[in-house]
Write a protein that holds these residues in place. Structure first.
Motif, PDB file in Angstrom:
ATOM      1  N   UNK A 157      34.511   3.929  54.504  1.00 35.20           N
ATOM      2  CA  UNK A 157      33.532   4.831  55.117  1.00 35.20           C
ATOM      3  C   UNK A 157      34.178   5.976  55.878  1.00 35.20           C
ATOM      4  N   UNK A 158      35.337   5.752  56.480  1.00 34.27           N
ATOM      5  CA  UNK A 158      35.992   6.817  57.244  1.00 34.27           C
ATOM      6  C   UNK A 158      36.332   8.003  56.345  1.00 34.27           C
ATOM      7  N   UNK A 159      36.753   7.721  55.098  1.00 32.87           N
ATOM      8  CA  UNK A 159      37.040   8.798  54.143  1.00 32.87           C
ATOM      9  C   UNK A 159      35.757   9.500  53.736  1.00 32.87           C
ATOM     10  N   UNK A 160      34.696   8.720  53.532  1.00 38.95           N
ATOM     11  CA  UNK A 160      33.407   9.311  53.176  1.00 38.95           C
ATOM     12  C   UNK A 160      32.909  10.216  54.297  1.00 38.95           C
ATOM     13  N   UNK A 161      33.067   9.774  55.540  1.00 40.55           N
ATOM     14  CA  UNK A 161      32.667  10.604  56.684  1.00 40.55           C
ATOM     15  C   UNK A 161      33.428  11.925  56.703  1.00 40.55           C
ATOM     16  N   UNK A 162      34.720  11.872  56.392  1.00 36.25           N
ATOM     17  CA  UNK A 162      35.534  13.094  56.349  1.00 36.25           C
ATOM     18  C   UNK A 162      35.019  14.042  55.274  1.00 36.25           C
ATOM     19  N   UNK A 165      23.609  10.962  56.067  1.00 39.87           N
ATOM     20  CA  UNK A 165      23.947   9.580  56.394  1.00 39.87           C
ATOM     21  C   UNK A 165      25.041   9.570  57.461  1.00 39.87           C
ATOM     22  N   UNK A 166      24.795   8.904  58.568  1.00 41.38           N
ATOM     23  CA  UNK A 166      25.746   8.889  59.678  1.00 41.38           C
ATOM     24  C   UNK A 166      26.432   7.541  59.863  1.00 41.38           C
ATOM     25  N   UNK A 167      26.081   6.581  59.018  1.00 41.16           N
ATOM     26  CA  UNK A 167      26.687   5.252  59.097  1.00 41.16           C
ATOM     27  C   UNK A 167      26.324   4.458  57.867  1.00 41.16           C
ATOM     28  N   UNK A 168      26.800   3.236  57.781  1.00 40.41           N
ATOM     29  CA  UNK A 168      26.501   2.396  56.627  1.00 40.41           C
ATOM     30  C   UNK A 168      25.007   2.077  56.571  1.00 40.41           C
ATOM     31  N   UNK A 195      18.466   7.734  51.756  1.00 39.49           N
ATOM     32  CA  UNK A 195      19.681   8.310  51.192  1.00 39.49           C
ATOM     33  C   UNK A 195      19.755   7.879  49.724  1.00 39.49           C
ATOM     34  N   UNK A 196      20.489   8.629  48.925  1.00 41.83           N
ATOM     35  CA  UNK A 196      20.579   8.258  47.513  1.00 41.83           C
ATOM     36  C   UNK A 196      21.875   8.740  46.885  1.00 41.83           C
TER      37      UNK A 196
END
Length: 238
Positions: free
Chosen positions: A110-115, A160-163, A96-97
């Motif tokens: 991260x929850x906001x990034x996932x959204x 990306x699905x997680x940290x 990832x980049x």
């Protein structure tokens, strides 16, 4: 962790200007152990390339081992002149980049990034299926602008699905927010550290010129090669 040979060539690093530091007045005293002297004609510090080679080799061992265990990497380099190299290297190694602006809270929130990522995926699907074209012009234009914005900043992390397990940072000061988020979350970092940086902030510092694109490419290519080798090792042993 088994040490390997990564063909780290001092002459190659010299040619790329990896040893050139910042102005003498701008140095960070904590970088003293990594500095071999001064270039009086240019008024800059000179990085000790023997130490650069040693730390780079250790970093390559680390990412090889992590890649062989299917760990996920995030490469961060948002300088305009390095953006294309960052994207190419990351895609080559299936990392990832982030090569545009770092959005604050990208990891710590991260929850906001996932959204945002889900919205990005949904809009891409709507564009591919032609659904956007069937919407009223005003609504379609608004969603296209939103898609363009999300694509610019999230393209490199769309899968990306997680940290991430390890973050590679190509300029400690330029990417200070990203570094602080990693420290907060306890995510290990590999950082290029120029003579104006703080080596204590990085888990794995690599003393090197973080301004010259040739220097960044040399370091990044070695790390990416080690990641690719690690991924191949996993495939062969699975």
């Amino acid at each position: 962790m088994v040490r390997r040979y990564w063909n780290i060539n001092l002459e190659e690093m010299l040619g790329a200007g990896v040893h050139f530091g910042h102005g003498i007045r701008k140095w960070n005293p904590r970088m003293a152990p990594y500095i071999s002297g001064e270039h009086k004609g240019k008024g800059i510090h000179i990085t000790n390339l023997t130490k650069t080679a040693r730390f780079l080799s250790e970093a390559c061992d680390l990412v090889f081992d992590a890649a062989s265990r299917r760990k996920q990497f995030l490469i961060v380099g948002t300088k305009k002149k390095a953006a294309a190299s960052v994207a190419r290297a990351a895609i080559r190694a299936r990392c990832h980049y982030v090569n545009k602006k770092w959005l604050g809270g990208m990891l710590t929130n991260w929850s906001t990034t996932e959204t945002r990522l889900q919205k990005f995926r949904d809009l891409r699907i709507e564009q591919r299926t032609g659904r956007l074209k069937r919407l009223p012009k005003g609504e379609a234009a608004r969603l296209k602008r939103q898609l363009s914005h999300l694509k610019r900043y999230l393209r490199g992390i769309k899968y990306m699905t997680g940290l991430p397990d390890i973050v590679i940072i190509l300029d400690q000061q330029e990417e200070y927010t990203a570094l602080q988020e990693c420290i907060t979350l306890g995510i290990p970092t590999i950082c290029l550290i120029d003579t104006n940086c703080d080596p204590d902030l990085a888990d794995m510092p690599i003393p090197a010129n973080d301004d010259a694109i040739a220097s960044i490419r040399v370091i990044l290519n070695k790390l990416v090669f080690a990641i690719c080798e690690g991924r191949s090792s996993y495939i062969q042993n699975s």
